[in-house]
Motif scaffolding. Structure first.
Motif, PDB file in Angstrom:
ATOM      1  N   THR B  31      -7.871   7.011  25.811  1.00 50.14           N
ATOM      2  CA  THR B  31      -8.983   7.598  26.625  1.00 50.14           C
ATOM      3  C   THR B  31      -9.527   7.482  27.843  1.00 50.14           C
ATOM      4  N   ILE B  32      -9.590   6.137  28.065  1.00 53.00           N
ATOM      5  CA  ILE B  32      -9.423   6.252  29.604  1.00 53.00           C
ATOM      6  C   ILE B  32      -8.439   7.133  30.894  1.00 53.00           C
ATOM      7  N   ILE B  33      -7.254   6.833  30.149  1.00 58.55           N
ATOM      8  CA  ILE B  33      -6.133   7.397  30.868  1.00 58.55           C
ATOM      9  C   ILE B  33      -6.843   8.688  31.455  1.00 58.55           C
ATOM     10  N   THR B  34      -6.141   9.298  29.868  1.00 58.45           N
ATOM     11  CA  THR B  34      -6.204  11.089  29.486  1.00 58.45           C
ATOM     12  C   THR B  34      -7.925  11.068  30.370  1.00 58.45           C
ATOM     13  N   SER B  35      -8.774  10.810  31.097  1.00 55.86           N
ATOM     14  CA  SER B  35     -10.097  11.052  31.387  1.00 55.86           C
ATOM     15  C   SER B  35      -9.752  10.924  32.981  1.00 55.86           C
ATOM     16  N   LEU B  36      -8.623  10.669  33.317  1.00 50.09           N
ATOM     17  CA  LEU B  36      -8.062  10.716  34.583  1.00 50.09           C
ATOM     18  C   LEU B  36      -7.003  11.678  35.137  1.00 50.09           C
ATOM     19  N   LYS B  37      -6.588  12.377  34.312  1.00 52.37           N
ATOM     20  CA  LYS B  37      -5.642  13.047  33.920  1.00 52.37           C
ATOM     21  C   LYS B  37      -6.278  14.894  34.059  1.00 52.37           C
ATOM     22  N   THR B  38      -5.304  15.637  34.785  1.00 54.18           N
ATOM     23  CA  THR B  38      -5.576  16.968  34.866  1.00 54.18           C
ATOM     24  C   THR B  38      -5.350  18.215  33.587  1.00 54.18           C
ATOM     25  N   GLU B  39      -6.156  19.135  32.679  1.00 59.68           N
ATOM     26  CA  GLU B  39      -6.278  19.916  31.526  1.00 59.68           C
ATOM     27  C   GLU B  39      -5.652  19.853  30.983  1.00 59.68           C
ATOM     28  N   GLU B  41      -2.398  18.755  32.279  1.00 66.08           N
ATOM     29  CA  GLU B  41      -1.626  16.754  32.262  1.00 66.08           C
ATOM     30  C   GLU B  41      -1.800  16.536  30.666  1.00 66.08           C
ATOM     31  N   ALA B  42      -3.431  16.689  29.667  1.00 65.83           N
ATOM     32  CA  ALA B  42      -3.696  15.930  28.760  1.00 65.83           C
ATOM     33  C   ALA B  42      -3.220  16.900  27.488  1.00 65.83           C
ATOM     34  N   SER B  47       1.615  10.732  27.640  1.00 68.20           N
ATOM     35  CA  SER B  47       2.547  10.143  28.893  1.00 68.20           C
ATOM     36  C   SER B  47       0.900   8.913  29.244  1.00 68.20           C
ATOM     37  N   LEU B  48       1.632   7.931  30.300  1.00 72.83           N
ATOM     38  CA  LEU B  48       0.795   6.790  30.391  1.00 72.83           C
ATOM     39  C   LEU B  48       0.468   6.872  31.594  1.00 72.83           C
ATOM     40  N   ILE B  49       0.295   7.671  32.209  1.00 76.57           N
ATOM     41  CA  ILE B  49       0.147   7.397  34.029  1.00 76.57           C
ATOM     42  C   ILE B  49      -0.481   8.455  34.136  1.00 76.57           C
ATOM     43  N   PRO B  50      -1.628   9.071  34.326  1.00 78.63           N
ATOM     44  CA  PRO B  50      -2.245   9.970  34.783  1.00 78.63           C
ATOM     45  C   PRO B  50      -2.167  10.712  36.504  1.00 78.63           C
ATOM     46  N   SER B  51      -2.630  11.825  36.867  1.00 77.41           N
ATOM     47  CA  SER B  51      -2.307  11.856  38.428  1.00 77.41           C
ATOM     48  C   SER B  51      -3.930  10.686  38.900  1.00 77.41           C
ATOM     49  N   PHE B  52      -4.762  10.266  38.176  1.00 75.22           N
ATOM     50  CA  PHE B  52      -6.240   9.519  38.854  1.00 75.22           C
ATOM     51  C   PHE B  52      -6.499  10.617  39.589  1.00 75.22           C
TER      52      PHE B  52
END
Lengths: 334, 274, 289
Positions: B31-39, B41-42, B47-52
């Motif tokens: 959830t933390i990772i997804t919160s740092l993604k764009t919609e 990407e989500a 994927s464990l690496i978000p675009s921050f």
């Protein structure tokens, strides 16, 4: 001055009467020990004197003034608790200062008394520590220090040594006795340990179920116990108590003879038995003699160099002059 | 030999423990990772690496007026805790230091009120709130949360106060302390750690309460638990924004919780396990 | 310590908490009892009349009622089994000397601090979603058909979510109990020739009995009231497949506006909760001093 008089003091917890009407005089400067088995009411009695419990009847006089309804702080007494009851969040210095702070003693006078108490109790190096950083013996001394600085009319001790190990206990016993010799203040001391009572007291009060069984100096109690209870309670090892025909022969229901008042011989004597366990203390030897037909075992004290072994036949001769006789109610026959 | 084998087993245990821990923590982590993604990407696969990007956090605050429920949560949690402490401290104190023969029964009875199912009193509470105008007000919900947690607060304080030895209070009395001095100089300093722990636990419980907050609020007084629950249908928020809202709702309590593990055990077991 | 002055003051200090809780207990419960005998629907609030036992009859004979009881039992027993068994296993594992024990503990305890609606949403959307969830990603990776969890296994899904939330609680309490186990006792048993398994059965488990009891008691209280997780994920459906008693009563009160029926359901819930409490206290009472 610290004269304490109890007049028909009674304490009930609900229906249960733990202290029946009780009278006692404690003279100024006396070291009085309340001793008895657990549940005998000795701690309750001390707490009544302290004012931590309300009396159910009777009066408590301190220096002739009625203090029955005086709150604890106003009685001029200081108490040392079994758990020491130090304030854990205060340094040693603050702990000792606390009663003076409450009484509004000026700061320089406080400092003077703290320094004096710390010196007398070997606490000078520990004044800025918290109680949690001290050993049991040191905590005990802080508790005593907190009591001393108040300059009370009397000190009350509630089993103060029971949380210490054996070696420390002997040391603290001496320190408290020395303190009493120096201050000459009344001390009331509660213990279940008859050795502490014998070694420290000017006057022993033996209690059982709230009743005073006997009051007297340690040697009075030792030499002339008023009844079977006191006879069995005071003295270590315990007095030998013998019932039955042998007692009847001496015109008593029960006879008592202390281990040191029995002569031991491998060849001849009044009673015959077999050596059971023997404890060699160096200076003395204690034999537990079995098969005499008088009692389960008879305890005998002999010299350190006597040569008797487990299973040997042995002859015992009680010293008739030192024999205690009791009637069927347990009371001493004079 | 022995050393080597104990080292080997330690490595084994360590790996196993970390696998378990990461598995249990994974939903939160993801959830933390997804919160740092764009919609975009989500929803485009694992994927464990978000675009921050912090855009989701910004969006939640601007589009959904996130600060109102957040403020409500803080007010409710802190307010109900303070109210509960005001009522519970004297009660726990009296029961710990002047116990009567009924004290045990009173404590057991308080515990039993916790066993009453909340839903059993849903009807009357709902109607009372409706008729007295307490519905969707902070004050109504604060009192409510105070009441449901009061038994736990009393119990927890009681177990802490019980650990203050009675002889210390007697010593203070012998030392000439008045009741005021006793409370001020002796009891309060010794009780503060216990009170602080109780406070922490109660804030956590009140913050996470979800039954009454959902029943008794609509928008005005709704705290985060009710606010988040209103997104049960996916049209409300998208994945990344939902994650951002979730992270913001749980982060403060997660951090507080990490610091209060020990107290948590004690509080939630009513002192039965320490 | 109980001298005369302090006793009066103590009574005064106890009073507010006792009075508040007394009111909190008696007033709403009395009102629930009263409404349970009334015909009262918020859609037609003027028509209030005495209903006798009708509300109870109606509530109990509703097919949803038996389903709700069954679901409640499955939910409580399922979560209890998972959390106690896994809780013991995890507690034993992290009690071993491991590197990073502090962090492991923090990670494991974390789910407990996640509020129920968030926990439900995380699982619903991040993990169990049939197209975007992690489980679906895994299934696709393995070449399998993704499972639509909340449609196909609604109750199981909720058991998983709730077990995830409560597993940390069980683990933490059991770990606390485990850490108070006397090391010398274990060494003595080892000297006596007890193997690892018999040490666990004869020493560790009995030592943890009290903690396990506490876990079961406390979790049961909370598990009977599971609500937000159902509201957020399945809404009790499909049909009544994931409706528990709490949710059924909520539905009667708030969605059907049937005050009388919901009140009757509430009274039934109180009776059941008390039965459970008494039964539990009996069954496990010997472990609580």
């Amino acid at each position: 001055m610290g004269r304490i008089t109890l007049e028909a003091v009674t304490k009930r917890f609900g229906e249960v009467e733990v202290i029946p009407p009780l009278n006692l005089d404690i003279d100024d400067g006396e070291f009085v020990v309340f001793v008895g088995p657990s549940g005998c009411g000795k701690s309750t009695l001390l707490r009544l004197i302290a004012g931590l419990e309300d009396t159910s009847g009777g009066r408590i006089l301190i220096d002739g003034k009625d203090a029955t309804d005086t709150p604890p702080a106003k009685r001029g007494l200081a108490m040392v608790f079994q758990s020491y009851a130090l304030y854990p969040h205060m340094s040693v210095r603050k702990n000792i200062a606390f009663p003076m702070r409450m009484a509004g003693v000026p700061q320089d006078e406080q400092d003077r008394r703290i320094t004096a108490a710390a010196k007398a109790l070997n606490l000078t190096d520990y004044l800025d520590r918290k109680p949690g950083q001290l050993s049991g013996g040191q905590r005990q001394r802080v508790a005593i220090g907190r009591a001393i600085v108040r300059e009370p009319a009397a000190f009350l001790f509630d089993e103060p040594l029971s949380n210490l190990d054996a070696a420390l206990r002997v040391g603290m016993r001496l320190e408290i006795s020395e303190l009493h010799n120096r201050l000459k203040t009344t001390m009331v001391y509660v213990t279940h340990d008859q050795v502490e009572a014998m070694t420290m007291a000017d006057k022993i009060v033996v209690l059982r179920a709230g009743f005073i069984e006997q009051v007297g100096s340690p040697m009075d109690l030792y030499r002339a116990p008023k009844n079977l209870f006191v006879a069995g309670f005071i003295g270590s090892p315990k007095m030998n108590l013998i019932d039955g025909p042998e007692a009847a022969r001496h015109g008593a229901h029960t006879i008592g003879i202390r281990p040191e008042h029995i002569a031991v011989s491998p060849t001849a004597g009044t009673w015959q038995g077999r050596v059971g366990v023997s404890e060699h203390l160096g200076s003395d030897t204690f034999f537990y003699v079995e098969g005499t037909g008088l009692a389960e075992t008879i305890t005998v004290r002999a010299g350190g160099d006597i040569d008797l072994h487990h299973g040997d036949t042995v002859f015992l001769t009680p010293d008739a002059a030192q024999m205690h006789r009791f009637d069927d109610t347990g009371a001493r026959i004079a | 030999m022995a050393r080597a084998s104990s080292r080997r087993s330690r490595i084994g245990y360590t790996i196993a423990a970390w696998v378990v821990a990461l598995t249990l923590f994974f939903p939160i982590l993801y959830t933390i990772i997804t919160s740092l993604k764009t919609e975009q990407e989500a929803i485009s696969g694992f994927s464990l690496i978000p675009s921050f990007t912090l855009s989701s956090f910004e969006a939640v605050q601007t589009q959904n007026n996130y600060w109102r429920p957040f403020t409500n949560s803080v007010i409710l949690a802190v307010g109900s805790t303070i109210l509960a402490l005001i009522v519970a401290i004297p009660a726990a104190w009296a029961m710990a230091f002047s116990p009567t023969k009924h004290t045990k029964n009173i404590l057991m009875w308080m515990l039993s009120t916790k066993m009453m199912p909340a839903v059993a009193v849903l009807v009357p509470i709902y109607l009372i709130f409706l008729r007295t105008g307490l519905m969707d007000t902070r004050i109504g919900l604060t009192v409510m949360l105070m009441l449901i947690n009061l038994p736990i607060v009393v119990w927890m304080l009681y177990t802490y106060f019980r650990e203050i030895p009675g002889e210390i209070l007697e010593a203070a009395r012998m030392d000439g302390a008045s009741l005021k001095d006793e409370i001020l100089y002796v009891l309060t300093p010794m009780a503060i750690p216990g009170i602080a722990s109780t406070m922490l636990l109660n804030v956590i419980l009140a913050w996470n309460e979800a039954f009454w907050t959902i029943q008794l609020t609509t928008t005005n007084a709704a705290p985060l638990s009710a606010f988040i629950a209103s997104f049960s249908s996916p049209q409300g928020l998208f994945w990344a924004k939902l994650s951002a809202a979730s992270v913001m709702a749980i982060a403060p309590i997660l951090i507080m919780g990490w610091f209060s593990q020990k107290q948590l055990v004690r509080g939630l077991t009513f002192g039965a396990v320490k | 310590m109980a001298t005369r002055q302090t006793a009066g003051l103590a009574r005064l200090m106890r009073a507010p908490a006792i009075i508040l809780l007394l009111i909190w207990m008696i007033v709403p419960l009395g009102m629930t009892l009263y409404y349970s005998f009334q015909n009262y629907n918020l859609l037609n609030p003027a028509a209030i009349s005495w209903a006798g036992w009708f509300n109870y009859q109606y509530f109990v004979t509703d097919p949803a009622f038996m389903a709700a009881i069954r679901n409640t039992l499955v939910l409580v027993l399922g979560v209890l089994t998972i959390t106690v068994v896994l809780g013991i296993a995890i507690a034993l594992l992290i009690d071993k000397p491991i590197w990073g024990q502090g962090i492991v503990r923090i990670l494991i305890i974390s789910p407990f601090f996640v509020m129920p609606p968030v926990a439900a949403l995380i699982w619903k959307n991040m993990i169990m979603h049939p197209s975007y969830g992690v489980f679906a990603d895994i299934a696709r990776f393995l070449g399998l058909q993704p499972v639509d969890w909340f449609a196909q296994y609604p109750l199981t899904s909720i058991v998983i979510i709730v077990a995830w939330q409560w597993l940390p609680f069980a683990t933490l309490i059991l770990l606390t109990a485990l850490q108070s186990l006397d090391g010398e006792q274990m060494e003595a048993a080892e000297m006596d020739g007890a193997g690892a398994i018999s040490r666990f059965v004869h020493l560790t488990l009995p030592h943890m009995a009290r903690a396990i009891t506490v876990v079961i008691l406390i979790q049961t209280i909370f598990l009977l009231g599971i609500y937000a997780e159902i509201l957020v994920t399945t809404n009790g459906g499909p049909g009544n497949a994931s409706t528990n008693l709490t949710y059924l009563i909520y539905r009667a009160a708030r969605l059907n506006f049937d005050i009388g029926g919901a009140a009757a359901g509430g009274i039934i819930a109180v009776i059941l909760a008390n039965l459970v409490a008494i039964f539990l206290m009996r069954a496990v009472g010997k472990n609580l001093d």
